[in-house]
Design a protein around this motif. Structure first.
Motif, PDB file in Angstrom:
ATOM      1  N   LEU A 187       0.927  -1.042   0.097  1.00  0.00           N
ATOM      2  CA  LEU A 187      -0.056   0.192  -0.090  1.00  0.00           C
ATOM      3  C   LEU A 187       0.859   1.299  -0.078  1.00  0.00           C
ATOM      4  CD1 LEU A 187      -2.894  -0.901   2.422  1.00  0.00           C
ATOM      5  CD2 LEU A 187      -3.057  -0.588   0.127  1.00  0.00           C
ATOM      6  N   LYS A 188       1.809   1.368   0.744  1.00  0.00           N
ATOM      7  CA  LYS A 188       2.850   2.426   0.746  1.00  0.00           C
ATOM      8  C   LYS A 188       3.467   2.671  -0.568  1.00  0.00           C
ATOM      9  CE  LYS A 188       5.694   3.273   4.163  1.00  0.00           C
ATOM     10  NZ  LYS A 188       6.707   3.064   5.104  1.00  0.00           N
ATOM     11  N   GLU A 189       3.680   1.522  -1.095  1.00  0.00           N
ATOM     12  CA  GLU A 189       4.430   1.772  -2.768  1.00  0.00           C
ATOM     13  C   GLU A 189       3.340   2.025  -3.680  1.00  0.00           C
ATOM     14  OE1 GLU A 189       5.797  -2.155  -3.273  1.00  0.00           O
ATOM     15  OE2 GLU A 189       7.390  -2.015  -1.851  1.00  0.00           O
ATOM     16  N   MET A 190       1.974   1.730  -3.589  1.00  0.00           N
ATOM     17  CA  MET A 190       0.990   2.060  -4.449  1.00  0.00           C
ATOM     18  C   MET A 190       0.146   3.204  -4.570  1.00  0.00           C
ATOM     19  SD  MET A 190       0.045  -2.035  -5.446  1.00  0.00           S
ATOM     20  CE  MET A 190      -1.321  -1.345  -6.670  1.00  0.00           C
ATOM     21  N   GLU A 191       0.040   3.556  -3.229  1.00  0.00           N
ATOM     22  CA  GLU A 191      -0.891   4.571  -2.920  1.00  0.00           C
ATOM     23  C   GLU A 191      -0.362   5.746  -2.915  1.00  0.00           C
ATOM     24  OE1 GLU A 191      -4.713   2.322  -1.091  1.00  0.00           O
ATOM     25  OE2 GLU A 191      -3.289   3.626   0.461  1.00  0.00           O
ATOM     26  N   ASP A 192      -0.889   6.974  -3.227  1.00  0.00           N
ATOM     27  CA  ASP A 192      -0.764   8.305  -3.019  1.00  0.00           C
ATOM     28  C   ASP A 192      -1.838   9.185  -2.709  1.00  0.00           C
ATOM     29  OD1 ASP A 192       0.177  10.904  -3.362  1.00  0.00           O
ATOM     30  OD2 ASP A 192       1.116  10.456  -5.248  1.00  0.00           O
ATOM     31  N   ALA A 193      -1.744   9.929  -1.108  1.00  0.00           N
ATOM     32  CA  ALA A 193      -2.877  10.422  -0.756  1.00  0.00           C
ATOM     33  C   ALA A 193      -3.277  11.917  -1.509  1.00  0.00           C
ATOM     34  CB  ALA A 193      -2.543  10.644   0.713  1.00  0.00           C
ATOM     35  N   LYS A 194      -2.140  12.283  -2.048  1.00  0.00           N
ATOM     36  CA  LYS A 194      -2.211  13.617  -2.830  1.00  0.00           C
ATOM     37  C   LYS A 194      -3.053  13.717  -3.949  1.00  0.00           C
ATOM     38  CE  LYS A 194       1.822  15.761  -0.579  1.00  0.00           C
ATOM     39  NZ  LYS A 194       3.413  16.239  -0.899  1.00  0.00           N
ATOM     40  N   THR A 195      -2.656  12.438  -4.798  1.00  0.00           N
ATOM     41  CA  THR A 195      -3.505  12.271  -6.022  1.00  0.00           C
ATOM     42  C   THR A 195      -4.659  11.605  -6.010  1.00  0.00           C
ATOM     43  OG1 THR A 195      -2.045  10.377  -6.469  1.00  0.00           O
ATOM     44  CG2 THR A 195      -1.263  12.661  -7.249  1.00  0.00           C
ATOM     45  N   LEU A 196      -4.859  11.053  -4.533  1.00  0.00           N
ATOM     46  CA  LEU A 196      -6.261  10.058  -4.299  1.00  0.00           C
ATOM     47  C   LEU A 196      -6.079   8.773  -5.042  1.00  0.00           C
ATOM     48  CD1 LEU A 196      -9.167  12.617  -4.661  1.00  0.00           C
ATOM     49  CD2 LEU A 196      -7.823  11.868  -2.599  1.00  0.00           C
ATOM     50  N   LYS A 197      -4.552   8.191  -5.214  1.00  0.00           N
ATOM     51  CA  LYS A 197      -4.624   7.258  -5.690  1.00  0.00           C
ATOM     52  C   LYS A 197      -4.658   6.096  -4.953  1.00  0.00           C
ATOM     53  CE  LYS A 197      -0.839   4.357  -8.258  1.00  0.00           C
ATOM     54  NZ  LYS A 197       0.190   4.206  -8.926  1.00  0.00           N
ATOM     55  N   GLN A 198      -5.686   5.092  -4.911  1.00  0.00           N
ATOM     56  CA  GLN A 198      -5.920   4.228  -4.000  1.00  0.00           C
ATOM     57  C   GLN A 198      -5.925   2.605  -4.481  1.00  0.00           C
ATOM     58  OE1 GLN A 198      -9.680   4.704  -1.804  1.00  0.00           O
ATOM     59  NE2 GLN A 198      -9.186   6.823  -1.417  1.00  0.00           N
ATOM     60  N   ALA A 199      -5.302   1.701  -3.852  1.00  0.00           N
ATOM     61  CA  ALA A 199      -5.317   0.338  -4.054  1.00  0.00           C
ATOM     62  C   ALA A 199      -6.459  -0.338  -3.106  1.00  0.00           C
ATOM     63  CB  ALA A 199      -3.999  -0.124  -3.496  1.00  0.00           C
ATOM     64  N   ASN A 200      -7.646  -0.344  -3.873  1.00  0.00           N
ATOM     65  CA  ASN A 200      -8.927  -0.876  -3.343  1.00  0.00           C
ATOM     66  C   ASN A 200      -8.983  -2.134  -2.984  1.00  0.00           C
ATOM     67  OD1 ASN A 200     -10.095   2.008  -3.458  1.00  0.00           O
ATOM     68  ND2 ASN A 200     -10.568   1.651  -5.596  1.00  0.00           N
ATOM     69  N   GLU A 201      -8.412  -2.886  -4.143  1.00  0.00           N
ATOM     70  CA  GLU A 201      -8.577  -4.407  -3.781  1.00  0.00           C
ATOM     71  C   GLU A 201      -7.673  -4.869  -2.717  1.00  0.00           C
ATOM     72  OE1 GLU A 201      -8.279  -2.838  -6.715  1.00  0.00           O
ATOM     73  OE2 GLU A 201     -10.221  -3.407  -7.357  1.00  0.00           O
ATOM     74  N   LEU A 202      -6.475  -4.219  -2.509  1.00  0.00           N
ATOM     75  CA  LEU A 202      -5.363  -4.486  -1.431  1.00  0.00           C
ATOM     76  C   LEU A 202      -6.047  -4.224   0.010  1.00  0.00           C
ATOM     77  CD1 LEU A 202      -1.903  -3.554  -2.764  1.00  0.00           C
ATOM     78  CD2 LEU A 202      -2.744  -5.743  -2.213  1.00  0.00           C
ATOM     79  N   ARG A 203      -6.873  -2.838   0.018  1.00  0.00           N
ATOM     80  CA  ARG A 203      -7.370  -2.745   1.093  1.00  0.00           C
ATOM     81  C   ARG A 203      -8.546  -3.477   1.888  1.00  0.00           C
ATOM     82  NH1 ARG A 203      -6.618   1.975   3.555  1.00  0.00           N
ATOM     83  NH2 ARG A 203      -5.000   3.350   2.568  1.00  0.00           N
ATOM     84  N   ASP A 204      -9.445  -3.973   0.786  1.00  0.00           N
ATOM     85  CA  ASP A 204     -10.302  -5.153   0.924  1.00  0.00           C
ATOM     86  C   ASP A 204      -9.425  -6.610   1.448  1.00  0.00           C
ATOM     87  OD1 ASP A 204     -12.542  -3.585   0.109  1.00  0.00           O
ATOM     88  OD2 ASP A 204     -12.669  -4.300  -1.933  1.00  0.00           O
TER      89      ASP A 204
END
Length: 606
Positions: A187-204
């Motif tokens: 998640l740290k590698e794939m997500e970016d809070a500033k650009t709202l880039k989310q790894a939804n499947e990983l979070r699920d």
């Protein structure tokens, strides 16, 4: 500057946006049956407009992000409800099995066997010399003691099964915790809070692993900077940048990308049941067994823990302790009566104290008071009686000295007809067995010992009817098992005397000392104490079942709330699919119209 190409780009962005919406909707429909899949939504906003004179012309739509519809606070309550339900479900399953070991029906169980045992003594009292009746008594005694031992063994087997189940459960905890830490890294590698880039499947996936881990071991999850997005959905609360999973009130099994495994050890306690350890950054193991009180693991420990070395006592161990107390009280009370039956000698079981230790300071339930030593001749006539007193400082050495003292026991000023003239007491620190032997065995004198409240005879197992010290070791004296005709139903060795048999059957109506620790003694009838044990187990089982029913209702209610937020609704998705398909088609028509406009312009130029 705006123009026809800008118009084409505007429609192209609309085409792309609706394509993304159709894709996300299709993905929702595909995962509709997955409980831990959170439905997703495309978050779109208008592109930044371009100025044209005194006006701003829109440039289409921008797909800002794809967000999942998830409420972290509701999900946390859902996980908490699941771990509580799992705790009581595990506990109830084991208590229900334990309850089956104490059947409360006619003709079955320890209570019935105890009635048959006392009835055998009653029948023997009617014909004290009947060898067949002695055989019946021995058989009924064997049935009773075997049932007590079998019941205890079943409880200890249930204990071991719970401990073994903990082993596989801890392995699962380590597997789940390790996967969560790896997902946090991704998640740290794939997500970016500033650009709202989310790894939804990983979070699920992380939510699913976290849910099952908390079901197993309990604990709490702490996340930093949880964000809400009311534009998407007023119930959304998601996207964090910190993750800690804490168990046992202070131990972080998952700390961001770091995972701290649990370890097991069962060689450092008497029953070889598992203890749980937390392995920290310094690779040192910390015993957290007594601090684990949630989820499946908490229930298992709460059931099987033995109380070893000051740890908490589990429910199964409590029932075992009560059964041991029942057996110990039964053994000592029976032996105290049986020791009064005259025999040619008295011999006790091996003890664990020295001859100079005060009896009150030992682990044996010996009280202040007195006991009488009575000598009989071959005709069953009493020829001497000596009273021995016990106080707070009396030692075995004192008792031996008092028994062997040359005293005028008969108060007739005759120094040759007292108890010490017929029998002598022995105890040494090597054998550690109390005994009284005839000075002249060939003369056939008898001796008996009558206790007056000290429990000296029962605690030391003098001329015991029962051998053993608890429910695990209780058994009929080997001598009587081999040949029941040796059973003595008499007080004095004369024909027609059946006082011991009468006293034995009367024992069922007398109060007996029941204790696990002699500092905490309960005086109850045998039947009352057994019913107390039975009732406590039944009450615990019933209370656990009632609590389980409540927890199940709470779990179902919170699950519905969680699914109402995150679960995919096929009907809603189909409506959205039609809407997004129409939007896609409309944008395609706009592009077709612009294409014709371009053809017209090219035709004019030609």
């Amino acid at each position: 500057m705006g123009g026809i190409l800008s118009s084409l780009n505007t429609s192209y962005t609309g085409l792309q946006a609706h394509q993304a919406m159709v894709d996300v909707t299709g993905n929702n429909i595909s995962n509709a049956s997955d409980e831990f899949y959170s439905r997703q939504r495309v978050i779109a906003k208008p592109e930044k407009p371009i100025p044209m004179g005194d006006k701003n012309i829109g440039r289409g739509v921008d797909v800002e992000s794809i967000q999942r519809i998830h409420n972290e606070f509701v999900f946390s309550r859902y996980s908490k409800a699941a771990q509580e339900h799992q705790f009581y479900d595990t506990e109830f399953a084991n208590l229900r099995e334990a309850s089956a070991y104490f059947p409360d029906v006619d003709g079955v169980g320890i209570y019935n066997d105890m009635e048959q045992y006392f009835n055998a003594w009653k029948d023997l009292s009617k014909n004290a010399g009947d060898a067949a009746q002695k055989q019946v008594l021995a058989e009924n005694t064997e049935i009773l003691t075997n049932n007590i031992k079998d019941t205890r063994e079943k409880l200890t087997t249930l204990q071991r099964k719970a401990s073994e189940e903990l082993e596989s459960t801890v392995k699962e905890v380590n597997a789940l915790g390790s996967q969560i830490a790896k997902i946090n890294q991704r998640l740290k590698e794939m997500e970016d809070a500033k650009t709202l880039k989310q790894a939804n499947e990983l979070r699920d996936r992380r939510d699913q692993l976290e849910f099952h881990l908390r079901e197993i071991v309990g604990g709490n999850v702490f996340k930093n900077n949880i964000k809400t997005n009311s534009i998407n959905d007023k119930k959304v609360a998601d996207f964090d940048d910190g993750y800690v999973l804490n168990i046992a009130n202070g131990f972080n099994i998952v700390d961001g990308v770091n995972f701290h495994p649990l370890a097991l050890e069962k060689q450092n306690n008497a029953q070889h049941l598992n203890r749980v350890y937390f392995r920290g950054y310094d690779f040192k193991n910390v015993d957290i067994t007594d601090k684990l009180n949630e989820g499946k693991i908490g229930a298992l420990i709460n059931l099987y823990n033995t109380g070893y070395d000051g740890t908490k006592v589990g429910k199964l161990q409590n029932y075992i302790n009560l059964l041991d107390s029942f057996a110990k009280g039964f053994i000592e009370a029976t032996n105290a009566i049986y020791a009064q039956g005259a025999s040619h000698q008295i011999e006790g079981k091996k003890v664990d104290f020295e001859n100079d230790e005060a009896l009150k300071d030992t682990n044996y339930n010996i009280k202040n008071g007195s006991f009488d030593l009575i000598a009989y001749n071959t005709n069953g006539e009493q020829i001497a009686k000596k009273t021995i007193n016990i106080n707070n400082i009396t030692t075995m050495k004192d008792i031996i000295k008092a028994i062997n003292a040359n005293t005028d026991d008969n108060h007739d000023n005759n120094a040759s007809n007292d108890f010490d003239d017929y029998f002598r007491a022995y105890f040494d620190n090597d054998a550690k067995k109390f005994s009284i032997q005839a000075k002249e065995p060939s003369k056939g004198y008898y001796v008996s010992i009558k206790d007056n409240g000290t429990n000296f005879t029962g605690a030391l197992g003098l001329n015991a009817f029962f051998e053993g010290k608890d429910a695990q070791t209780i058994r009929l004296n080997t001598k009587y098992k081999k040949d029941p005709t040796y059973i003595r139903p008499w007080l004095a060795p004369i024909n027609g005397n059946f006082d011991i048999a009468n006293m034995m059957q009367q024992l069922q109506y007398e109060k007996v000392d029941f204790y696990d620790n002699k500092l905490n003694i309960n005086q109850m009838k045998l039947s009352e104490f057994y019913q107390y044990l039975n009732t406590q187990l039944a009450t615990d089982t019933q209370k656990t079942q009632q609590t389980l029913d409540t927890k199940k209702s709470v779990l179902e209610a919170i699950k519905k709330e969680h699914l109402a937020i995150s679960q995919v609704s096929i009907d809603e998705e189909m409506v959205n699919l039609i809407k997004f398909q129409s939007g896609y088609a409309a944008n395609a028509k706009v592009i077709t119209a612009i294409d014709r406009m371009i053809d017209t312009l090219l035709g004019i130029k030609q």
